[in-house]
Design a protein around this motif. Sequence first.
Motif, short mmCIF file in Angstrom:
data_model
loop_
_atom_site.label_atom_id
_atom_site.label_comp_id
_atom_site.label_asym_id
_atom_site.label_seq_id
_atom_site.Cartn_x
_atom_site.Cartn_y
_atom_site.Cartn_z
N ILE A 310 0.86 -1.19 0.00
CA ILE A 310 0.00 0.00 0.00
C ILE A 310 0.89 1.24 0.00
CG2 ILE A 310 -1.77 1.30 1.24
CD1 ILE A 310 -2.60 -1.36 2.56
N LEU A 311 0.76 2.04 -1.04
CA LEU A 311 1.47 3.32 -1.14
C LEU A 311 0.54 4.43 -0.70
CD1 LEU A 311 4.01 4.95 -2.22
CD2 LEU A 311 2.71 5.17 -4.36
N HIS A 312 1.02 5.29 0.19
CA HIS A 312 0.25 6.47 0.61
C HIS A 312 1.19 7.66 0.56
CE1 HIS A 312 -2.90 8.79 2.52
NE2 HIS A 312 -2.08 9.17 3.48
N GLY A 313 0.98 8.52 -0.44
CA GLY A 313 1.91 9.63 -0.64
C GLY A 313 3.25 9.12 -1.11
N ASP A 314 4.29 9.38 -0.31
CA ASP A 314 5.62 8.89 -0.68
C ASP A 314 6.09 7.78 0.25
OD1 ASP A 314 6.41 10.12 1.68
OD2 ASP A 314 7.38 11.81 0.71
N ARG A 315 5.15 7.15 0.97
CA ARG A 315 5.51 6.08 1.91
C ARG A 315 4.76 4.80 1.56
NH1 ARG A 315 8.03 7.91 6.62
NH2 ARG A 315 8.55 5.68 6.76
N LEU A 316 5.45 3.67 1.75
CA LEU A 316 4.79 2.37 1.72
C LEU A 316 4.38 2.07 3.15
CD1 LEU A 316 7.28 0.64 -0.71
CD2 LEU A 316 4.87 1.10 -1.20
N VAL A 317 3.07 1.99 3.38
CA VAL A 317 2.57 2.04 4.76
C VAL A 317 1.95 0.73 5.25
CG1 VAL A 317 2.18 4.53 4.65
CG2 VAL A 317 0.33 2.96 4.00
N GLY A 318 1.75 -0.25 4.36
CA GLY A 318 1.13 -1.48 4.79
C GLY A 318 0.91 -2.44 3.65
N LYS A 319 0.15 -3.50 3.91
CA LYS A 319 -0.12 -4.53 2.93
C LYS A 319 -1.59 -4.91 2.96
CE LYS A 319 4.27 -5.19 4.53
NZ LYS A 319 4.80 -4.67 5.83
N LEU A 320 -2.17 -5.09 1.80
CA LEU A 320 -3.56 -5.53 1.67
C LEU A 320 -3.57 -7.01 1.36
CD1 LEU A 320 -6.65 -5.07 1.32
CD2 LEU A 320 -6.16 -4.62 -1.10
N ASP A 321 -4.12 -7.82 2.25
CA ASP A 321 -4.32 -9.24 2.02
C ASP A 321 -5.75 -9.44 1.55
OD1 ASP A 321 -4.34 -11.98 1.97
OD2 ASP A 321 -4.31 -12.24 4.15
N ALA A 322 -5.90 -9.71 0.27
CA ALA A 322 -7.24 -9.84 -0.30
C ALA A 322 -7.21 -10.84 -1.44
CB ALA A 322 -7.75 -8.49 -0.79
N SER A 323 -8.37 -11.33 -1.83
CA SER A 323 -8.46 -12.27 -2.94
C SER A 323 -9.79 -12.09 -3.66
CB SER A 323 -8.31 -13.72 -2.46
OG SER A 323 -9.30 -14.03 -1.50
N ALA A 324 -9.76 -12.39 -4.95
CA ALA A 324 -10.97 -12.32 -5.77
C ALA A 324 -11.61 -13.70 -5.83
CB ALA A 324 -10.62 -11.81 -7.16
N ASP A 325 -12.79 -13.83 -5.25
CA ASP A 325 -13.55 -15.08 -5.31
C ASP A 325 -14.58 -14.92 -6.43
OD1 ASP A 325 -15.11 -17.31 -4.98
OD2 ASP A 325 -15.27 -17.15 -2.80
N ARG A 326 -14.16 -15.22 -7.64
CA ARG A 326 -15.02 -14.95 -8.79
C ARG A 326 -16.27 -15.83 -8.84
NH1 ARG A 326 -9.92 -13.59 -9.81
NH2 ARG A 326 -9.60 -11.49 -10.65
N PHE A 331 -14.97 -9.78 -3.74
CA PHE A 331 -13.59 -9.38 -3.48
C PHE A 331 -13.44 -9.37 -1.97
CE2 PHE A 331 -10.34 -5.86 -3.04
CZ PHE A 331 -9.27 -6.64 -3.43
N VAL A 332 -12.72 -10.37 -1.46
CA VAL A 332 -12.66 -10.61 -0.02
C VAL A 332 -11.39 -10.01 0.56
CG1 VAL A 332 -12.73 -12.33 1.81
CG2 VAL A 332 -13.95 -12.74 -0.35
N VAL A 333 -11.54 -9.08 1.47
CA VAL A 333 -10.41 -8.51 2.19
C VAL A 333 -10.22 -9.31 3.47
CG1 VAL A 333 -9.55 -6.48 3.41
CG2 VAL A 333 -10.72 -6.22 1.20
N HIS A 334 -9.07 -9.96 3.57
CA HIS A 334 -8.77 -10.77 4.75
C HIS A 334 -8.14 -9.91 5.85
CE1 HIS A 334 -9.65 -14.13 2.13
NE2 HIS A 334 -8.72 -13.71 1.28
N ALA A 335 -7.33 -8.94 5.45
CA ALA A 335 -6.69 -8.06 6.43
C ALA A 335 -6.06 -6.88 5.73
CB ALA A 335 -5.62 -8.80 7.23
#
Length: 374
Positions: A310-326, A331-335
């Motif tokens: 996850i980019l916010h401005g000029d910083r990498l601030v976190g990670k999105l754990d998600a998956s597409a259950d087609r 679109f499931v966000v796990h964390a």
Amino acid sequence: MAVAHELSRTEARRVAVRAQLLTADRPTDLLELVEHLTILQLDQTNAVAPSADLVAWSRLGSAFRPADLEDALAEGRLVELDGRARPAGDIALFRAEMAAWPGVGEPKEWEHHVAQWVRDNDECRRDILEALRADGPLPARALPDTCVRPWRSSGWNDHKNVQRLLAMMVQRGEVAAAGREGRDRLWDLADRIYPDDPVVPLEEAARQRAARRLRSLGIARARAAVTPGEPNDVGEAGEPAVVEGLPGKWRVDPAYLDTAPFAGRTALLSPLDRLVFDRKRMTEIFAFDYQLEMYKPVEKRRWGYWAMPILHGDRLVGKLDASADRPEGAFVVHAVHEDEPFDAATTAAVRAEIEELARWLDLDLVMPPGTSGG
């Protein structure tokens, strides 16, 4: 000797973000985007969406459609080489290297080995060329395996004679990727796929490729660890720079210095995005702790199978754990893993980008109660 530019970590990060077209001033054209980035990696992992589509979406926004990329490849405006979509005009920068295969100067041991393997299987190579000439494009499974000397490796590629030979014939400039049929890559004669542009001499081609790479990265090391695929280093391209608190010299494209005030935004990135692909540069400039964990056992994952930086401005601030259950249309966000607790503005910006990604995927957003960032 040129005096090195002195950059703070913040300035170095902003150069990198600007160069990767991840500021508030979004690009609007796919071909111009790839011309600038130089590559889109065509990895087929589809936990959320294929990496090339995610890279394009994160820059162009939801006006981008995967069919746009498919059409550009089918029409020859972009060309696949080494699993990466490239501007068709860039192929001329690789033809001299192809002609010098397996390498320039005294062959290394591995170069001698693969060259001898190709020579031993020259009849099979000719059979493949004849099949493509008559009936191409064709998938690898439709090509004849008349190899008299099987390929032997540590095990992963054993008995994959045609696939290994095709890879070397791509490096030799004889065959080229010609699209896909389902999940099967199609192959054809390179002369039918590559533009008939004048070949750029080897040394000049290497110089131009390094300069284009630096233009897309903004800041990089002159020498970097070798990784599969596209190099991370840029040689003597650009101008020298030092970054506050980091050892050694860097190379910077001066076009990104003394520019207008930085206007950042929030972006969800593919794990294979060039902003983070050079993990050493990522760690040094962004102080970001990240690994792609898809090859790790589930119990050893910290952030998820296909966790998106996850980019916010000029910083990498976190990670999105998600998956597409087609099949379920979800679109499931796990964390949402926050490297440091998000403030209200960051939380809102990240949530808005997650919602936009779900809309682009045409899936319903599912964020279970208590999900971080929800």
